[in-house]
Design an enzyme around this catalytic site. Structure first.
Site, PDB file in Angstrom:
ATOM      1  N   ASP A 134       0.837  -1.199   0.000  1.00 17.64           N
ATOM      2  CA  ASP A 134       0.000   0.000   0.000  1.00 17.64           C
ATOM      3  C   ASP A 134       0.874   1.252   0.000  1.00 17.64           C
ATOM      4  O   ASP A 134       2.033   1.213   0.433  1.00 17.64           O
ATOM      5  CB  ASP A 134      -0.900   0.027   1.237  1.00 17.64           C
ATOM      6  CG  ASP A 134      -2.023  -0.996   1.167  1.00 17.64           C
ATOM      7  OD1 ASP A 134      -2.266  -1.538   0.080  1.00 17.64           O
ATOM      8  OD2 ASP A 134      -2.644  -1.245   2.219  1.00 17.64           O
ATOM      9  N   ARG A 135       0.316   2.360  -0.451  1.00 16.31           N
ATOM     10  CA  ARG A 135       1.055   3.617  -0.579  1.00 16.31           C
ATOM     11  C   ARG A 135       1.805   3.986   0.706  1.00 16.31           C
ATOM     12  O   ARG A 135       2.960   4.402   0.657  1.00 16.31           O
ATOM     13  CB  ARG A 135       0.076   4.753  -0.951  1.00 16.31           C
ATOM     14  CG  ARG A 135       0.718   6.138  -1.004  1.00 16.31           C
ATOM     15  CD  ARG A 135      -0.329   7.201  -1.274  1.00 16.31           C
ATOM     16  NE  ARG A 135      -0.903   7.046  -2.592  1.00 16.31           N
ATOM     17  CZ  ARG A 135      -0.384   7.578  -3.697  1.00 16.31           C
ATOM     18  NH1 ARG A 135       0.739   8.291  -3.637  1.00 16.31           N
ATOM     19  NH2 ARG A 135      -0.967   7.397  -4.869  1.00 16.31           N
TER      20      ARG A 135
END
Length: 297
Positions: A134-135
């Protein structure tokens, strides 16, 4: 790129079946046939119907992969943890997505790796993302440097032979955390949000195993291994047991602990290298924002 094998079966076998046993897919065979590759047996070019005998030397030449023009280049340097002719493992910082999206076509790890490949003048220029993060999750990300390498690791992923270990900082009811436990709760889409997931009886089966490492009255550090790969699985499961990740405002995490992202880090990656057969165990130290909190536990 060339790969070589020696036939060890005593029964005659067609080339196509032999190559299938080595992990060569129908798609890759078609690429070899129609895009400039070749198959050689004992230094003679043959087709896939040729029958092999014990001791034959088989060599395939896979054509180089040209870059995807639509993938932009981002010249931000990458932090390389491991690299050979088949794989690249990098340490991803927080705030960087793994791959581009429609409205965010640049600035991702894929864009940065493409810039690195071009700078190194690698013959294969296609970016193969094997494992994503995830970012706002930091840590180890695995890329393959050609399609065959990607396919071989995909087989290991399907067999759950690629192990990823995470570290997370959690808050909430940390006094109730066990030294070791397996969370088994089904996960589905939260219909009140496009992005959010939640625990649903009708959701997909999900398993998260954790080990308690450090704890005080308010916060704890846990090591985590996923046994399934659902969207936001770690974040959803720890919210469900009353211990959401620090900094994770989407899932009710504390926002006053000195970290403004979900406190999640991929710290270890273990797999058997498909080509060298060596067992790799790669590690990444905690990002500084998480380390500061851990040092105070």
């Amino acid at each position: 790129m060339e790969f070589n094998w020696t036939v060890e079966k005593k029964e005659p076998q067609q080339v196509k079946y032999f190559l299938k046993e080595q992990g060569i897919s129908k798609g890759l065979l078609a690429k070899i046939k129609f895009q400039g590759g070749k198959i050689e047996v004992n230094q003679t070019v043959e087709n896939v119907l040729f029958k092999l005998s014990f001791g034959d030397q088989v060599k395939i030449t896979i054509p180089d992969e040209k870059e995807h023009e639509t993938l932009l280049v981002d010249d931000v340097p990458i932090d390389i943890v491991f690299e050979d002719e088949h794989y690249l493992v990098v340490d991803k910082p927080a705030g960087v997505a793994s791959i581009p999206a429609q409205y965010h076509p640049n600035g991702t790890m894929a864009n940065r790796v493409k810039a690195y490949f071009k700078a190194q003048h690698y013959k294969n220029q296609v970016i193969h993302v094997v494992t994503r993060l995830d970012r706002d999750t930091t840590g180890l990300m695995l890329f393959a440097k050609h399609g065959f390498a990607h396919a071989m690791l995909d087989q290991e992923l399907r067999k759950k032979e690629v192990v990823k270990i995470y570290q997370a900082l959690v808050g909430g009811s940390v006094s109730e955390l066990k030294e070791h436990a397996l969370i088994q709760l089904p996960i589905g889409r939260d219909f009140s949000s496009i992005l959010k997931r939640t625990i649903l009886e009708t959701g997909q089966h999900a398993e998260t195993e954790y080990w308690l490492t450090k704890r005080n009255n308010d916060e704890a550090l846990v090591n985590i291994q996923l046994h399934t790969g659902r969207t936001h699985q770690i974040r959803v499961h720890f919210e469900a047991i009353g211990c959401p990740l620090l900094g994770d405002d989407m899932y009710g995490g504390k926002m006053n602990s000195g970290i403004n992202r979900q406190a999640l880090h991929c710290c270890q990656l273990r797999f058997v290298h498909p080509f060298t057969k060596k067992r790799l165990e790669l590690t990444s130290p905690l990002a500084e924002d998480m380390k500061k909190i851990v040092d105070q536990l």
